[in-house]
Design an enzyme around this catalytic site. Structure first.
Site, PDB file in Angstrom:
ATOM      1  N   HIS A  83      20.006  12.915 -41.365  1.00  0.00           N
ATOM      2  CA  HIS A  83      20.761  12.109 -42.433  1.00  0.00           C
ATOM      3  C   HIS A  83      20.674  10.711 -42.402  1.00  0.00           C
ATOM      4  CE1 HIS A  83      23.964  11.168 -45.420  1.00  0.00           C
ATOM      5  NE2 HIS A  83      24.261  10.203 -44.480  1.00  0.00           N
ATOM      6  N   ASP A 162      35.830  16.663 -49.293  1.00  0.00           N
ATOM      7  CA  ASP A 162      34.834  15.458 -49.073  1.00  0.00           C
ATOM      8  C   ASP A 162      34.506  14.946 -50.497  1.00  0.00           C
ATOM      9  OD1 ASP A 162      33.577  13.197 -47.821  1.00  0.00           O
ATOM     10  OD2 ASP A 162      31.714  14.561 -48.798  1.00  0.00           O
ATOM     11  N   ARG A 169      37.727   7.349 -52.759  1.00  0.00           N
ATOM     12  CA  ARG A 169      37.612   6.130 -52.146  1.00  0.00           C
ATOM     13  C   ARG A 169      36.655   5.134 -52.987  1.00  0.00           C
ATOM     14  NH1 ARG A 169      34.080   8.900 -47.894  1.00  0.00           N
ATOM     15  NH2 ARG A 169      33.933   6.474 -47.459  1.00  0.00           N
ATOM     16  N   SER A 184      33.094  12.169 -43.699  1.00  0.00           N
ATOM     17  CA  SER A 184      32.269  12.431 -44.944  1.00  0.00           C
ATOM     18  C   SER A 184      30.995  12.989 -44.588  1.00  0.00           C
ATOM     19  CB  SER A 184      32.159  11.334 -45.884  1.00  0.00           C
ATOM     20  OG  SER A 184      31.437  11.520 -47.073  1.00  0.00           O
ATOM     21  N   LYS A 188      29.835  17.431 -44.353  1.00  0.00           N
ATOM     22  CA  LYS A 188      28.746  18.305 -45.159  1.00  0.00           C
ATOM     23  C   LYS A 188      27.567  18.605 -44.133  1.00  0.00           C
ATOM     24  CE  LYS A 188      28.792  14.543 -47.375  1.00  0.00           C
ATOM     25  NZ  LYS A 188      28.603  13.220 -48.758  1.00  0.00           N
TER      26      LYS A 188
END
Length: 425
Positions: A83, A162, A169, A184, A188
């Site tokens: 990620h 999320d 947010r 967050s 995931k």
């Protein structure tokens, strides 16, 4: 156990620590509409201002995972994911996923779309004719078994809390919170079911975290959450003051990624791809495999072609071309001393490569080509940047974004490393 949302808000507002039961309840109640948007907005702001302990963040992450389903990937290869916190010209997933797959691991890369000045992996791949982002769990598992890599959209059932909280947010100025960012990301990624995770946490003008200290705080939190949930996690803090590679946009970044897979491409893209691959292979128990050698062999490019074809794309089809190209010349002769990543990212966004709202379309051919990188010589009047767009009226806004974005001097800047730090669990 049932709580009053106002009591939970007050506890965090006053700097207290939320219990596991309070966190479980408020995340579940918010997901199902029992906690109002304005109440969760107040709690998010309290978390933004007061922070969370690592135990609170880990529990918050677990609660968001529990709000939905968790993928069970039944494949024979070791699974490992990556990620990135997002940057300008960050097309690393494109060459990285097939490279790691060619080395023997399985890469379930569930990706997203771009918003603002940072591009989205799915937007880039959708510039390939026929390629589709939405796959079923059965299709994901089958492709991991046959190809070893899949890059696709997340399934709807993953961490729905999320998805709901992220949108809140965004409109309540509570995005820049390490506890909320970390939970967050990790909710995931853990829900995806990979057995290992490597994080590319970017620092610099084009990144979400503008300095190394902030990136380090986020990276350390992410690695700790992974460890707490039994997912071995490594984070690389990487430089994002200059665009990554030479292409910023959608189709132009695909073309650059293919160039890397075919043995060429910009040196910084190659270096970061290989560095992340090494960490992913280490977590997968395949550290004896040299990703640089596999990249040079052409095996990763063959895997790329199979990965794209498996999702309906034609890897040999021409990529979209822009209707209009505007050249920005070098203002003087000398050495390019600086090229600001954020400015280039905003320019590409204004040209149509990105979106201001989730529902906005993007132009496949829009973007910026950087014809020189810092440290390279330039000649006054020669092309420095190419602005690609299908809407010529967008060029003026892009040029405005690029004012002051680059400097030319007589002395070359001292090059720094692309990988600034490594944090392992």
């Amino acid at each position: 156990m049932t709580f009053a949302a106002v009591d939970i808000i007050r506890t965090k507002r006053d700097g207290g620590v939320l219990s596991d039961a309070q966190i479980d309840w408020v995340v579940d109640a918010y997901t199902h509409g029992a906690v109002a948007e304005e109440q969760m907005a107040a709690l998010a702001m309290a978390i933004f201002l007061r922070g969370m302990t690592l135990a609170e963040i880990s529990r918050w992450t677990a609660a968001m995972i529990s709000s939905g389903s968790r993928l069970s990937l039944s494949v024979s290869r070791p699974t490992v994911d990556k990620h990135s916190t997002g940057g300008v010209g960050d097309k690393i997933t494109l060459p990285l996923a097939p490279l790691v797959a060619a080395c023997g691991a399985a890469v379930p890369q569930l990706s997203g779309r771009g918003l603002g000045h940072t591009g989205g992996t799915l937007d880039k791949l959708e510039s390939i004719p026929g390629w589709r982002a939405s796959l079923s769990l059965a299709e994901i598992t089958a492709q991991l078994s046959s190809v070893g890599a899949v890059v696709c959209a997340a399934t709807d059932g993953l961490a729905p809390a999320d998805k709901k909280l992220y949108a809140l947010r965004d409109v309540t100025s509570t995005v820049e919170s390490v506890p909320l960012i970390a939970s967050s990301i990790m909710s995931k990624k853990i829900a995806e079911g990979a057995s290992g995770l490597v994080l590319d946490v970017k620092a610099g003008s084009g990144a979400f975290m503008k300095d190394v200290a902030s990136a380090r705080a986020l990276a350390s939190t992410l690695v700790s959450i992974g460890a707490a949930h039994g997912v071995p996690t490594t984070a690389l803090i990487t430089d994002m003051n200059v665009p990554l590679g030479c292409a910023v946009g959608n189709a132009v970044e695909v073309a650059e990624a293919v160039s890397v897979l075919q043995g060429g491409g910009p040196s910084d893209v190659v270096a970061l791809t290989v560095a992340l691959a090494r960490e992913m292979l280490a977590l997968a128990g395949l550290s004896s495999v040299d990703p640089a050698a596999v990249l040079a062999s052409g095996e990763a490019y063959e895997t790329w072609c199979r990965m794209i074809a498996a999702q309906g794309g034609d890897p040999s089809a021409p990529l979209p071309e822009p209707a209009h190209v505007h050249v920005v010349p070098a203002p003087a002769s000398g050495v390019l001393a600086s090229l600001d990543a954020y400015s280039v990212g905003v320019a590409a966004w204004r040209l149509g490569a990105g979106r201001a709202r989730k529902e906005d379309p993007v132009q496949a051919a829009a973007g910026v080509l950087c014809l020189a990188k810092p440290g390279e010589p330039v000649v006054e009047g020669s092309p420095l940047l190419e602005l690609h767009t299908d809407t010529p009226e967008a060029v003026a806004g892009a040029l405005e974004a690029l004012e002051g974005a680059f400097t030319v001097s007589s002395a070359a800047p001292v090059p720094g490393p692309i990988v600034l730090e490594t944090i392992r669990g």
